[in-house]
Scaffold this active site. Structure first.
Site, PDB file in Angstrom:
ATOM      1  N   SER A  79       0.794  -1.230   0.000  1.00  0.00           N
ATOM      2  CA  SER A  79       0.000   0.000   0.000  1.00  0.00           C
ATOM      3  C   SER A  79       0.828   1.283   0.000  1.00  0.00           C
ATOM      4  O   SER A  79       0.267   2.379  -0.120  1.00  0.00           O
ATOM      5  CB  SER A  79      -0.938   0.023   1.203  1.00  0.00           C
ATOM      6  OG  SER A  79      -2.044  -0.835   0.982  1.00  0.00           O
ATOM      7  N   LYS A  82       0.243   3.896  -2.608  1.00  0.00           N
ATOM      8  CA  LYS A  82      -0.731   4.980  -2.526  1.00  0.00           C
ATOM      9  C   LYS A  82      -0.079   6.353  -2.337  1.00  0.00           C
ATOM     10  O   LYS A  82      -0.755   7.372  -2.466  1.00  0.00           O
ATOM     11  CB  LYS A  82      -1.722   4.706  -1.398  1.00  0.00           C
ATOM     12  CG  LYS A  82      -2.557   3.446  -1.634  1.00  0.00           C
ATOM     13  CD  LYS A  82      -3.515   3.171  -0.479  1.00  0.00           C
ATOM     14  CE  LYS A  82      -4.305   1.889  -0.747  1.00  0.00           C
ATOM     15  NZ  LYS A  82      -3.996   0.820   0.182  1.00  0.00           N
ATOM     16  N   SER A 139      -5.754   3.384   4.786  1.00  0.00           N
ATOM     17  CA  SER A 139      -5.221   2.681   3.620  1.00  0.00           C
ATOM     18  C   SER A 139      -6.328   2.031   2.793  1.00  0.00           C
ATOM     19  O   SER A 139      -6.183   0.901   2.312  1.00  0.00           O
ATOM     20  CB  SER A 139      -4.199   1.618   4.062  1.00  0.00           C
ATOM     21  OG  SER A 139      -3.412   1.195   2.973  1.00  0.00           O
TER      22      SER A 139
END
Length: 397
Positions: A79, A82, A139
């Site tokens: 993640s 991102k 997230s």
């Protein structure tokens, strides 16, 4: 009535107990993780000093690397992907392409995301700002996709923009295949620790993002859905300002963490640690190393006056910008500014022309410099200008 009161007391006690024991557990795990002491300023990556596959410590203001370990190997980022998604979203916000108050309608594709999510439903609407908070704090994979579709029309187009932006930033060991880092079905979704630090540095140049990434707990949907930051350093590390965590079976545990103390802002990237606690502990130790060994040095902007020959003006104002550098702890008082400029300059001179430099040195070694720039243009004196000047002097006599 007594039963309700009793239940509330029990809930409050349990919440306090869990928070207290959680705090102790985090602190204890940090102390037990074996990490090399006295880290070098730069590691060649041949032997792993830290319990992770790759790591880097970068000064956010200048981009100077203070420590690195295997920093150019392309690895699955989970993640932490991102960070780039958020960068493109914040650039779209700041350029006026979209607004924080825009209402985003959730597509079936966005609602289908697994992993970390806020359980968006197809057709549900949520503001851009709330979705950004969901991505940064919780997230949320579904919000990452929804934001990408809102900015670019489709996730595929947004991913193409992610890769284009990575190329612009010279992120040479990066290839994105999606917006959120889910890696069950991708083959070449990879990025290096150095590239994560580069895009993290670019993201925090948008100050608004730090307002979200520093939040420990928040709510969405009018307070009905709670968010807790996946980055525990926000709560447990002094000066932590964000930024993004990630974990999958393939990527293991990753983080890009930002922190600031006494004007020194650091970016720490850890990739492929074996557990969340090892990741957090390693980031803590690496940030501690940075703050213990380096300081921020700042010099104010200034000006100098330079004599001009053969011009319509006898002198010219030169200006220089503020200067910032990261120096070894304890050496800020030994920084010396040395001005390099000629005794005079011949016209014509263009506005913005560099006519010297201010060099900053520590113990005789240069740590950086800034140019001395002409404030205004000075044309070359012609015959008519010279005649008028002589006439004025004659009349004054």
């Amino acid at each position: 009535m007594k039963t309700c009161f009793l239940k509330r007391c029990v809930c409050l006690f349990l919440a306090a107990f869990l928070l207290f024991t959680g705090t102790l557990a985090v602190g204890a795990s940090y102390d037990t993780v074996p990490i090399a002491e006295g880290l070098p300023a730069v590691n060649d990556g041949e032997s792993s000093e830290l319990p992770c596959r790759a790591a880097i410590l970068m000064d956010a203001a200048t981009g100077r690397v203070l420590f690195e370990q295997n920093a150019d190997e392309a690895l699955p980022p989970a993640s932490v992907t991102k960070v780039m998604t958020l960068l493109l979203v914040m650039e779209a916000v700041d350029s006026g392409v979209i607004s924080l108050s825009d209402e985003v309608t959730v597509s079936a594709h966005a609602a289908s995301m697994g992993g970390s999510q806020v359980y968006l439903k197809e057709g549900e609407t949520m503001s851009v700002e709330e979705m950004i908070k969901c991505v940064v704090i919780a997230s949320a994979n579904d919000c990452a996709v929804a934001l990408a579709e809102h900015v670019a029309g489709s996730e595929e187009e947004f991913v193409a923009r992610m890769n284009a932006r990575a190329a612009e930033l010279s992120m040479n060991n990066t290839h994105f295949e999606n917006t959120n880092g889910l890696d069950d079905t991708v083959e070449h979704h990879l990025i290096s620790a150095r590239d994560i630090a580069i895009m993290s540095r670019e993201l925090i140049s948008h100050p608004k993002i730090l307002e979200y990434s520093g939040i420990w707990m928040d709510t969405i949907r009018d307070g009905t859905f709670g968010l807790t930051n996946t980055n525990r350093l926000v709560r447990f590390y002094q000066g932590c300002t964000g930024l993004k965590t990630g974990s999958t079976a393939k990527a293991k545990f990753c983080i890009s963490a930002t922190a600031e103390r006494d004007g020194l802002s650091l970016i720490c990237v850890i990739m492929a640690a074996e557990s969340r606690d090892v990741r957090n502990a390693t980031a803590t130790k690496l940030l501690d190393y940075g703050f213990a060994n380096y300081s921020a040095y700042r010099a104010e902007a200034g000006e100098r006056r330079l004599a001009v020959t053969g011009g319509t003006e006898a002198s010219l104002l030169l200006r220089y910008d503020p200067f910032f550098a990261v120096v070894k702890k304890g050496s800020t008082s030994r920084v010396e500014a040395v001005v390099e400029m000629p005794e005079s300059a011949a016209a014509p001179i263009e506005a913005g022309e560099e006519l010297g430099r201010v060099h900053y040195l520590v113990d005789g070694e240069e740590i950086g410099s800034v140019p001395l720039i002409a404030e205004a243009a000075v044309p070359k004196m012609n015959f008519s200008t010279l005649f008028v000047r002589i006439l004025k002097r004659f009349l004054l006599i």
